[in-house]
Design a protein around this motif. Structure first.
Motif, PDB file in Angstrom:
ATOM      1  N   ALA A  47       0.811  -1.219   0.000  1.00 36.85           N
ATOM      2  CA  ALA A  47       0.000   0.000   0.000  1.00 36.85           C
ATOM      3  C   ALA A  47       0.843   1.266   0.000  1.00 36.85           C
ATOM      4  O   ALA A  47       1.659   1.488   0.893  1.00 36.85           O
ATOM      5  CB  ALA A  47      -0.940   0.004   1.204  1.00 36.85           C
ATOM      6  N   ASN A  48       0.617   2.113  -1.009  1.00 37.67           N
ATOM      7  CA  ASN A  48       1.111   3.488  -0.993  1.00 37.67           C
ATOM      8  C   ASN A  48       0.045   4.372  -0.346  1.00 37.67           C
ATOM      9  O   ASN A  48      -0.892   3.863   0.288  1.00 37.67           O
ATOM     10  CB  ASN A  48       1.454   3.950  -2.411  1.00 37.67           C
ATOM     11  N   SER A  49       0.123   5.686  -0.510  1.00 42.32           N
ATOM     12  CA  SER A  49      -0.835   6.582   0.156  1.00 42.32           C
ATOM     13  C   SER A  49      -2.275   6.220  -0.168  1.00 42.32           C
ATOM     14  O   SER A  49      -3.104   6.011   0.726  1.00 42.32           O
ATOM     15  CB  SER A  49      -0.566   8.034  -0.250  1.00 42.32           C
ATOM     16  N   SER A  50      -2.593   6.164  -1.470  1.00 42.89           N
ATOM     17  CA  SER A  50      -3.970   5.846  -1.857  1.00 42.89           C
ATOM     18  C   SER A  50      -4.302   4.394  -1.573  1.00 42.89           C
ATOM     19  O   SER A  50      -5.451   4.058  -1.257  1.00 42.89           O
ATOM     20  CB  SER A  50      -4.177   6.159  -3.345  1.00 42.89           C
ATOM     21  N   GLY A  51      -3.291   3.531  -1.654  1.00 41.51           N
ATOM     22  CA  GLY A  51      -3.521   2.115  -1.403  1.00 41.51           C
ATOM     23  C   GLY A  51      -3.997   1.822   0.008  1.00 41.51           C
ATOM     24  O   GLY A  51      -4.732   0.854   0.242  1.00 41.51           O
ATOM     25  N   VAL A  52      -3.607   2.670   0.963  1.00 36.29           N
ATOM     26  CA  VAL A  52      -4.066   2.490   2.344  1.00 36.29           C
ATOM     27  C   VAL A  52      -5.585   2.491   2.408  1.00 36.29           C
ATOM     28  O   VAL A  52      -6.198   1.784   3.223  1.00 36.29           O
ATOM     29  CB  VAL A  52      -3.491   3.608   3.242  1.00 36.29           C
ATOM     30  N   PHE A  53      -6.218   3.258   1.503  1.00 36.40           N
ATOM     31  CA  PHE A  53      -7.667   3.434   1.542  1.00 36.40           C
ATOM     32  C   PHE A  53      -8.421   2.443   0.659  1.00 36.40           C
ATOM     33  O   PHE A  53      -9.642   2.517   0.554  1.00 36.40           O
ATOM     34  CB  PHE A  53      -8.012   4.871   1.148  1.00 36.40           C
ATOM     35  N   LEU A  54      -7.692   1.496   0.031  1.00 39.90           N
ATOM     36  CA  LEU A  54      -8.363   0.471  -0.766  1.00 39.90           C
ATOM     37  C   LEU A  54      -8.862  -0.688   0.076  1.00 39.90           C
ATOM     38  O   LEU A  54      -9.595  -1.539  -0.421  1.00 39.90           O
ATOM     39  CB  LEU A  54      -7.418  -0.051  -1.855  1.00 39.90           C
ATOM     40  N   GLY A  55      -8.443  -0.742   1.331  1.00 39.42           N
ATOM     41  CA  GLY A  55      -8.949  -1.796   2.206  1.00 39.42           C
ATOM     42  C   GLY A  55      -7.883  -2.751   2.672  1.00 39.42           C
ATOM     43  O   GLY A  55      -6.717  -2.678   2.248  1.00 39.42           O
ATOM     44  N   PRO A  56      -8.246  -3.686   3.544  1.00 40.68           N
ATOM     45  CA  PRO A  56      -7.285  -4.589   4.181  1.00 40.68           C
ATOM     46  C   PRO A  56      -6.466  -5.434   3.220  1.00 40.68           C
ATOM     47  O   PRO A  56      -5.356  -5.849   3.563  1.00 40.68           O
ATOM     48  CB  PRO A  56      -8.178  -5.477   5.067  1.00 40.68           C
ATOM     49  N   ASP A  57      -6.985  -5.692   2.010  1.00 37.49           N
ATOM     50  CA  ASP A  57      -6.253  -6.534   1.072  1.00 37.49           C
ATOM     51  C   ASP A  57      -4.944  -5.906   0.604  1.00 37.49           C
ATOM     52  O   ASP A  57      -4.089  -6.603   0.043  1.00 37.49           O
ATOM     53  CB  ASP A  57      -7.120  -6.857  -0.151  1.00 37.49           C
ATOM     54  N   THR A  58      -4.785  -4.605   0.820  1.00 37.89           N
ATOM     55  CA  THR A  58      -3.534  -3.950   0.421  1.00 37.89           C
ATOM     56  C   THR A  58      -2.595  -3.715   1.594  1.00 37.89           C
ATOM     57  O   THR A  58      -1.437  -3.351   1.387  1.00 37.89           O
ATOM     58  CB  THR A  58      -3.814  -2.580  -0.233  1.00 37.89           C
ATOM     59  N   HIS A  59      -3.067  -3.899   2.814  1.00 35.68           N
ATOM     60  CA  HIS A  59      -2.302  -3.423   3.963  1.00 35.68           C
ATOM     61  C   HIS A  59      -1.077  -4.267   4.280  1.00 35.68           C
ATOM     62  O   HIS A  59       0.005  -3.723   4.516  1.00 35.68           O
ATOM     63  CB  HIS A  59      -3.217  -3.348   5.187  1.00 35.68           C
TER      64      HIS A  59
END
Length: 374
Positions: A203-215
């Motif tokens: 997860a980058n900055s926006s990836g943090v907000f895509l949900g747990p699958d990116t964390h």
């Protein structure tokens, strides 16, 4: 004998960086994924905000892992914090392995030649310092291919024991509807199954907000730390960090029907008052954010009022239409603010037809930096 100058500000503009807001943004991102470590990307001189004061503030707040692009950036953090974990994103330059070891920096290995050179160095010098493995899942920029990553599993000893982190980079995280996100998330999940003993970071900055699958294990926020909106089209969840102010050096009367600035691109439709500020594209403010007869440009805040830019942004100066403010309200020496709580980086970027990243990182060194908080 060198001439001494009085203690006054000789710059035409100032950039104020709110380190408390920066830390608040890091904590908010961390809280968004409480089971992951929240690192900080501080490359490009901490996106123009100053790598030393920014990394110091984040370290004091509890951040221990930093990502930079170059060895020179890593060295600045190491000079302040001997126990910080520092990854260098742009990979292992040829012949630099001993430099990484001397600084205890962690290379992000993104090609088979890099991996081979690092493995040979670790074996020859008995180096056990850690590194990351970057595998491309859809960006097509840096990183091993999926096939190359799979081959490492098959070949005994191909992956050095020093590699402890598996990484990939999201290409379209700022657009949740883009199907590439699901493809990359799925591919990274499969990679983690191939390398179950490695920690994961996607997860980058926006990836943090895509949900747990990116964390996964480590978040890598960058631009969101500095106040740029990681969720375009929605209310910005981040606090503003930077403020850009410039001094008005002249206020002039311009008759109806006259043009202002280079090329005569903008003209007056009424008797007008124009304020000239000591700031331009040489200071990193985007030239494309100016106005013309066909295009509305960015605004500036003067005495609490929005005032439009008048004409093109030039190298050292910008003209602002202050006609709607009371006569005599604006005078030489007053301050015009081009980035603030109301006019954020994303708004400036939209007028310049670019992104907040570019506006922030291009803000130059000619202004005076002012740090608050931290």
């Amino acid at each position: 004998m060198a001439k001494s100058f009085p203690q006054i500000d000789f710059t035409g503009a100032s950039l104020t960086i709110d380190l408390n807001a920066l830390v608040a943004n890091w904590r908010a991102l961390s809280a968004h994924a409480p089971n992951s470590e929240c690192a900080a990307v501080v490359k490009a001189d901490a996106y123009g905000c100053g790598i030393t004061p920014v990394s110091n503030a984040l370290f004091a707040a509890g951040c221990r892992t930093f990502f930079v692009a170059h060895i020179s950036e890593a060295a600045k953090i190491r000079a302040e914090h001997q126990d910080a974990i520092i990854y260098i994103l742009n990979g292992l330059l040829p012949g630099t392995s001993r430099v990484y070891a001397a600084g205890n920096f962690r290379p992000v290995l993104g090609s088979m030649p890099e991996l081979e050179e690092w493995r040979a160095f670790c074996h020859a010098d008995d180096w056990t310092g850690e590194a990351a493995l970057h595998v491309d899942t859809g960006m097509q920029r840096l990183g091993l291919s999926l096939a190359e990553a799979a081959s490492l599993v098959q070949e005994q000893g191909a992956l050095p024991a020093s590699v402890t982190l598996l990484m990939s980079h999201l290409a379209s995280a700022d657009d949740p509807s883009n199907g590439l996100n699901a493809k990359q998330i799925g591919r990274f999940r499969e990679l983690r199954e191939l390398f179950p003993n490695l920690r994961g970071s996607l997860a980058n900055s926006s990836g943090v907000f895509l949900g747990p699958d990116t964390h996964h294990d480590v978040l890598r926020p960058g631009v969101a730390l500095y106040g740029v909106n990681p969720t375009p089209g929605h209310v910005n969840p981040m606090r503003p960090v930077v403020r850009l102010d410039a001094t008005i050096v002249q206020v002039r009367e311009v008759s109806e029907g006259e043009t202002v600035g280079y090329g005569g691109a903008w003209g007056t439709s009424r008797p007008s008052r124009i304020a000239i500020i000591s700031l331009g594209y040489a200071d990193g403010f985007p030239r494309a954010a100016g106005s013309s007869r066909q295009q509305t440009g960015a605004d500036a805040m003067i005495h609490g009022h929005r005032c439009p830019l008048a004409g093109r942004v030039s190298m050292d100066l910008i003209a602002i239409d202050v006609t709607d403010l009371p006569d005599g309200k604006v005078k030489r020496g007053d301050i015009a603010s081009l980035v603030n709580d109301e006019i954020d980086l994303d708004e400036v970027a939209s007028h310049a037809k670019t992104i907040g990243y570019e506006v922030l990182t291009r803000l130059g060194q000619r202004y005076r930096r002012v740090y608050i908080g931290g």
